[in-house]
Design a protein around this motif. Structure first.
Motif, PDB file in Angstrom:
ATOM      1  N   TYR A 131      -6.489   2.371  -6.656  1.00 19.09           N
ATOM      2  CA  TYR A 131      -6.691   1.432  -5.387  1.00 19.09           C
ATOM      3  C   TYR A 131      -5.761   1.737  -4.362  1.00 19.09           C
ATOM      4  CZ  TYR A 131     -10.381  -1.212  -8.045  1.00 19.09           C
ATOM      5  OH  TYR A 131     -11.130  -1.661  -8.844  1.00 19.09           O
ATOM      6  N   ARG A 132      -4.879   2.260  -4.573  1.00 17.25           N
ATOM      7  CA  ARG A 132      -3.510   2.604  -3.730  1.00 17.25           C
ATOM      8  C   ARG A 132      -3.149   1.432  -2.814  1.00 17.25           C
ATOM      9  NH1 ARG A 132      -6.503   7.433  -2.828  1.00 17.25           N
ATOM     10  NH2 ARG A 132      -6.910   6.699  -0.596  1.00 17.25           N
ATOM     11  N   VAL A 133      -3.427   0.175  -3.440  1.00 15.78           N
ATOM     12  CA  VAL A 133      -2.909  -1.145  -2.825  1.00 15.78           C
ATOM     13  C   VAL A 133      -2.989  -2.137  -3.994  1.00 15.78           C
ATOM     14  CG1 VAL A 133      -5.180  -1.846  -2.290  1.00 15.78           C
ATOM     15  CG2 VAL A 133      -3.267  -2.982  -0.966  1.00 15.78           C
ATOM     16  N   SER A 173       0.759  -1.211  -0.093  1.00 20.42           N
ATOM     17  CA  SER A 173      -0.134  -0.074   0.018  1.00 20.42           C
ATOM     18  C   SER A 173       0.870   1.499  -0.279  1.00 20.42           C
ATOM     19  CB  SER A 173      -0.951  -0.065   1.229  1.00 20.42           C
ATOM     20  OG  SER A 173      -0.215   0.123   2.363  1.00 20.42           O
TER      21      SER A 173
END
Length: 347
Positions: free
Chosen positions: A243-245, A156
């Protein structure tokens, strides 16, 4: 061809917009796309972002499969390379997101060149299996190289940023994704007005004849793999920022099948077909979810019954379009345009 369709110059024949009417409708479409996030709810905005990412990746695969004739099942792996590049660069550097996206595309392009090396010797099903093996190998690296990728837990990281601005919301990401998608489509459209794009088409139509005419098969096949993978890497980078992951399960084999289905359903060798196919295939699962929700009050077992339907529908769409409409949604759109162009004087 009708007399009115004949072009008097090469420039007119290669023009992106051939009439003021096309220019008007394109401007209207862009205006609608720009206004859309101000009117849409969060769910529709989410879908708009997903469609934009799918358009970029499908366009890249269309360059390879539709225009060069090289089948690939490695698109998910190339997107994963781009996504993990974004994750690593965002975690360890403070580079602005446009530069990080370019680096993600270049990293995927480098991997794509390596994967494309067998394309000089094999083609068709054998090349598809080779790219499938590459995708599986990349998935193994994503899962096992824990010191870099975080293993199965993934990574993340902070949202996209540039010049002191941070793009956290779907609203902000929509404009980034839209801008990159439009730029990618224009770049692809202009590519096929050049010697390189015409070499791709010549290889697709008859590779032996193309080689006799002086086209280097190895050079242009690797170039096609590099361009296709670059598009996939950029799409994967946008996916990661959205999505940042990033985890290995973000890019399964089914995603590669999804993009190949989008190319086939939309129309191989047609940029508009890639856009239509990406939008159509992205919205099909959402339509199934809505249908499942509507049926659940009447049939409690509807979720159990509908869960495996997505793969069945993907397969049915591919087979159905190959049999009944091999030119895809782009050809259907062309027929609709032709009908209204002649209406009301149609016999």
């Amino acid at each position: 061809m009708r007399i009115g369709d004949a072009k008097e110059t090469y420039v007119a024949d290669e023009a992106i917009w051939t009439s003021p009417t096309q220019t008007f409708w394109f401007a209207l479409l862009m205006a609608v796309l720009l206004v859309f996030p101000f009117l849409a709810n969060s769910y529709l905005l989410y879908l708009g972002c997903l469609v934009g990412i799918a358009v970029i990746s499908t366009t890249g695969l269309n360059i390879l499969t539709g225009f060069t004739g090289l089948i690939s099942l490695g698109q998910a792996g190339f997107m994963g390379v781009g996504a993990y590049t974004v994750a690593v660069m965002s975690t360890h550097t403070a580079l602005p997101f446009p530069l990080v996206l370019v680096l993600a595309g270049l990293a995927a392009a480098a991997v794509g060149i390596l994967v494309g090396l067998p394309s000089l010797r094999v083609k068709g099903l054998y090349l598809a299996i080779a790219t499938l093996a590459a995708s599986v190998f990349l998935h193994f690296i994503f899962a096992e190289w824990e010191s870099v990728t975080g293993g199965m837990e993934g990574m993340s990281f902070a949202p996209a940023h540039m010049f002191g601005f941070t793009f956290r919301s779907d609203f902000a990401m929509y404009f980034i994704i839209l801008s990159v998608a439009v730029l990618a489509l224009f770049a692809a459209r202009n590519l096929f007005r050049t010697r390189v794009g015409r070499a791709f088409i010549a290889i697709r139509d008859r590779d032996i004849s193309a080689e006799i005419l002086g086209i280097s098969l190895l050079k242009y096949k690797l170039m096609s793999f590099a361009l296709s993978s670059f598009y996939a890497g950029v799409a994967g980078g946008l996916f990661a920022y959205f999505y940042r992951v990033v985890t290995p399960e973000s890019f399964p084999l089914s995603m590669s099948i999804f993009y190949l289905a989008a190319v086939i359903v939309g129309g191989m060798g047609n940029l508009l077909g890639g856009v239509l196919g990406a939008a159509f295939m992205t919205l099909v699962p959402e339509a199934l979810k809505l249908l499942t929700s509507a049926l659940t009050p009447f049939f409690p077992n509807a979720p159990v019954f509908m869960s495996p339907m997505l793969e069945i529908i993907f397969g049915a769409l591919i087979v159905g379009f190959l049999i009944f409409e091999p030119h895809g949604l782009a050809e259907i759109w062309r027929r609709v345009r032709r009908f209204f162009h002649l209406w009301p004087f149609r016999n």
